[in-house]
Design an enzyme around this catalytic site. Structure first.
Site, PDB file in Angstrom:
ATOM      1  N   HIS A 215      -2.908   8.140   5.751  1.00 21.14           N
ATOM      2  CA  HIS A 215      -3.159   6.804   5.213  1.00 21.14           C
ATOM      3  C   HIS A 215      -4.606   6.422   5.536  1.00 21.14           C
ATOM      4  CE1 HIS A 215      -2.087   2.976   3.567  1.00 21.14           C
ATOM      5  NE2 HIS A 215      -2.271   2.321   4.693  1.00 21.14           N
TER       6      HIS A 215
ATOM      7  N   HIS B 149      -9.723   1.982  -0.246  1.00 22.29           N
ATOM      8  CA  HIS B 149      -8.271   1.796  -0.222  1.00 22.29           C
ATOM      9  C   HIS B 149      -7.823   1.241  -1.570  1.00 22.29           C
ATOM     10  CE1 HIS B 149      -4.287   1.124   0.889  1.00 22.29           C
ATOM     11  NE2 HIS B 149      -4.428   0.383   1.976  1.00 22.29           N
TER      12      HIS B 149
ATOM     13  N   PHE C 164       1.476  -3.417   4.060  1.00 18.42           N
ATOM     14  CA  PHE C 164       1.742  -4.747   4.598  1.00 18.42           C
ATOM     15  C   PHE C 164       3.248  -5.016   4.544  1.00 18.42           C
ATOM     16  CE2 PHE C 164      -2.555  -7.126   3.817  1.00 18.42           C
ATOM     17  CZ  PHE C 164      -3.175  -6.267   4.709  1.00 18.42           C
TER      18      PHE C 164
ATOM     19  N   GLU D 163      -1.842   5.502  13.433  1.00 13.12           N
ATOM     20  CA  GLU D 163      -1.456   6.707  12.706  1.00 13.12           C
ATOM     21  C   GLU D 163      -1.695   7.960  13.553  1.00 13.12           C
ATOM     22  OE1 GLU D 163      -1.663   8.656   8.243  1.00 13.12           O
ATOM     23  OE2 GLU D 163      -3.153   7.141   8.799  1.00 13.12           O
TER      24      GLU D 163
ATOM     25  N   LYS E 230      -9.727   8.139   1.632  1.00  9.26           N
ATOM     26  CA  LYS E 230     -10.199   6.757   1.572  1.00  9.26           C
ATOM     27  C   LYS E 230     -11.638   6.641   2.057  1.00  9.26           C
ATOM     28  CE  LYS E 230      -5.767   4.269   1.982  1.00  9.26           C
ATOM     29  NZ  LYS E 230      -4.793   5.359   2.171  1.00  9.26           N
TER      30      LYS E 230
ATOM     31  N   CYS F 175       0.810  -1.222   0.000  1.00  4.95           N
ATOM     32  CA  CYS F 175       0.000   0.000   0.000  1.00  4.95           C
ATOM     33  C   CYS F 175       0.841   1.269   0.000  1.00  4.95           C
ATOM     34  CB  CYS F 175      -0.935  -0.005   1.199  1.00  4.95           C
ATOM     35  SG  CYS F 175      -1.867  -1.540   1.346  1.00  4.95           S
TER      36      CYS F 175
END
Length: 413
Positions: free
Chosen positions: A305, A342, A401, A316, A337, A165
């Site tokens: 994010h 996402h 990830f 975050e 998002k 990502c």
């Protein structure tokens, strides 16, 4: 040697709320959701049946029928955004010297999973002779960069990144460094993804990563809200043209912003979960600020994010507090998002484009669906309505990830 400065001179994006930059940006500012029930295949029986799909996208109108048939959807979408960004920049690569100094750096997190699924089914049912000779170039991630390079005759660096990502962010950041240190004068950079497919939805679904709020698609992606239950998968592409600042000035280019900082870090903690307290993300933001030679209190906005996952949103938030200290409460933070889902490898590219447009237009897109804030998420998330603001400098965050993190710093031109 002294680092050369990097300007952003062209922008392109394809998203679940628009097939070009102006439409996407206007919908994001208006707080419009692009999330709905999946239409590309029958999702009945899957844990999550909703996604941020691109609507009414016609690759043949952009690429022609013959070329479009040779490309997986993620390549088609990336090409569309890349073509828009190049046209927006006003650059022409007829000059051989410019073509030699111009390159491409576009990645994806998963790549041609749709083509892989269909080809595997065809192979199992009908044998190897039914496999397309374009199967491999349709599937591999570097073919967005490859096809754009061929289309425009770009003979400089030709690269792709694959960092889950964080892909789009890393591609843009690494491309900027190629310009800073003289390996290129122009780079077309970003991320693309089209992974709304049966096996991808199944894989994320059984991992319990996706929202299961199937009865309320437009309200399912809700970063920092107490009711969040996972991310919503989306598709799209975000591409920008980066250009050495003096080169851009000399040709009278419109300069949207300057890319002044890029930071990276690794959590070294867990395959999918963030490091405790957002430690890895905080180091990433700190590294980006150091690279930009900016103090923490110079940042006015963080395009987060912000995935709408229970652990990620808290991490975050803690990372922003850890990085900015008392200044954290004065920073506007928002997640697009909430509107588009996402986009995996494309997320960083689309969000970087949105960050630059926020600086350029003086408008921060909202975080929609933030009705009941999580008490552990207590920053200014620009809830539900866009906000006018003068933005001196902004961060764009991506965390992937494997614990791979990327942060970009953009400043007013």
């Amino acid at each position: 040697m002294n680092k050369r400065r990097v300007a952003v001179t062209g922008l392109g994006m394809v998203t679940p709320v628009g097939n070009d930059r102006p439409t996407s940006w206007n919908k994001l500012v208006a707080g419009v959701s692009g999330i709905g029930q999946i239409t590309q295949f029958d999702a009945t029986g899957l844990p999550s049946t909703i996604a941020g799909e691109i609507k009414d996208f016609d690759p043949e109108s952009v690429l022609g029928a013959k070329e479009a048939r040779k490309m997986d959807r993620f390549i088609q979408v990336g090409m569309a955004a890349g073509i828009e960004a190049i046209r927006d920049s006003g650059l022409s690569f007829d000059d051989e010297e410019l073509a030699m100094g111009s390159g491409v750096y576009i990645g994806a997190g998963i790549g041609g999973v749709g083509t892989i699924e269909r080809t595997t089914a065809s192979f199992n049912e009908r044998g190897y002779k039914r496999v397309s000779p374009f199967y491999i170039p349709m599937s591999i991630i570097n073919m967005v960069s490859g096809n754009l390079s061929i289309m425009y005759g770009l003979k400089g660096p030709n690269l792709a990144s694959v960092t889950a990502c964080s892909t789009g962010t890393h591609a843009i950041g690494e491309a900027s460094r190629l310009i800073e240190y003289g390996d290129a004068d122009v780079m077309v950079a970003g991320g693309t993804e089209a992974a709304v497919t049966p096996t991808a939805m199944a894989g994320f679904g059984v991992a319990k990563a996706l929202s299961r709020n199937n009865d309320d698609p437009s309200g399912a992606s809700r970063p920092w809200d107490r009711g969040r239950d996972g991310f919503v998968l989306g598709e799209g592409a975000g591409i920008m043209v980066l250009e050495e600042l003096e080169h851009a000035k000399k040709r009278g280019a419109r300069i949207y912003a300057e890319l002044t900082g890029f930071g990276l870090s690794g959590d070294a903690h867990h395959m999918t979960q963030p490091a405790p307290g957002g430690e890895g993300a905080s180091r990433c933001m700190t590294n980006a600020l150091r690279n930009a030679a900016l103090p923490a209190d110079a940042i006015d906005y963080v395009n987060a994010h912000g995935t709408s996952t229970p652990l990620g949103d808290i991490a975050e938030t803690l990372a922003i507090k850890r990085t900015f200290g008392a200044h954290a409460s004065k920073i506007a933070v928002s997640s697009i998002k909430s509107m588009i889902g996402h986009l995996l490898g494309a997320a960083g590219g689309v969000e970087a484009v949105a960050t630059v447009l926020s600086i350029h237009h003086g408008v921060i897109p909202p975080t929609i669906n933030l009705a009941d804030p999580d008490p552990e998420c207590d920053l200014d998330y620009v809830p539900n309505t866009a906000r006018e603001a003068t933005i001196r400098a902004a961060l764009s965050n991506s965390f992937g990830f494997g614990g791979t993190n990327g942060t970009l710093v953009f400043q007013r031109a």
